[in-house]
Design a protein around this motif. Structure first.
Motif, short mmCIF file in Angstrom:
data_model
loop_
_atom_site.label_atom_id
_atom_site.label_comp_id
_atom_site.label_asym_id
_atom_site.label_seq_id
_atom_site.Cartn_x
_atom_site.Cartn_y
_atom_site.Cartn_z
N VAL A 1 -4.31 5.15 4.22
CA VAL A 1 -4.23 4.37 3.03
C VAL A 1 -4.41 5.30 1.74
N ILE B 1 0.67 -1.05 -0.11
CA ILE B 1 0.02 -0.14 -0.09
C ILE B 1 0.87 1.22 -0.14
N CYS C 1 -7.09 1.76 6.63
CA CYS C 1 -8.24 2.49 5.97
C CYS C 1 -9.02 2.92 6.79
N LYS C 2 -9.33 2.37 7.98
CA LYS C 2 -10.27 3.17 8.95
C LYS C 2 -9.75 4.48 9.33
N LEU D 1 -4.32 -3.44 6.94
CA LEU D 1 -4.81 -2.80 6.19
C LEU D 1 -6.36 -2.31 6.37
N LYS D 2 -7.05 -3.36 6.94
CA LYS D 2 -8.36 -2.47 7.52
C LYS D 2 -8.16 -1.66 8.53
N VAL E 1 -3.84 1.11 -2.59
CA VAL E 1 -3.50 -0.18 -2.60
C VAL E 1 -2.61 -0.48 -4.18
#
Length: 75
Positions: free
Chosen positions: A34, A3, A29-30, A25-26, A37
Motif C-alpha cells: 500500500v 488505496i 499493508c503488512k 487492507l491490513k 490510503v
C-alpha cells in the motif's frame, strides 16, 4: 476504502487505485503493497455529549493541626 498500490497485486500495477475492505487492507499493508490510503473509511461522528451544568464545589475549611510524626527520628 480506496488505496493506491505501491507494487503489483494480481493484475493491478503499482499506482493503481483499488477498493479494498479492512481485512485486505491490513494484509496489503503488512506486505508493504500500500502506497497510500486515498479514501479513508467514513466514520460516523461521535454523538454530542450533553454536559451537566457546573455545580459549585463546596468549600471545606481545614483547621491547622500539628502534623503527626511518622517514621524514624533523626539524631
Amino acid at each position: 476504502m480506496l488505496i493506491k498500490l505501491a507494487s503489483w497485486y494480481g493484475d493491478h500495477k503499482p499506482g493503481d487505485e483499488i477498493d479494498v475492505d479492512d481485512v485486505l487492507l491490513k494484509a496489503l499493508c503488512k506486505d508493504g503493497r500500500v502506497a497510500a490510503v486515498v479514501e479513508a473509511p467514513t466514520e460516523e461522528p461521535p454523538a454530542p455529549q450533553q454536559e451537566a451544568p457546573a455545580q459549585p464545589v463546596p468549600v471545606v475549611e481545614q483547621t491547622q493541626e500539628p502534623a503527626a510524626e511518622t517514621g524514624r527520628k533523626r539524631r
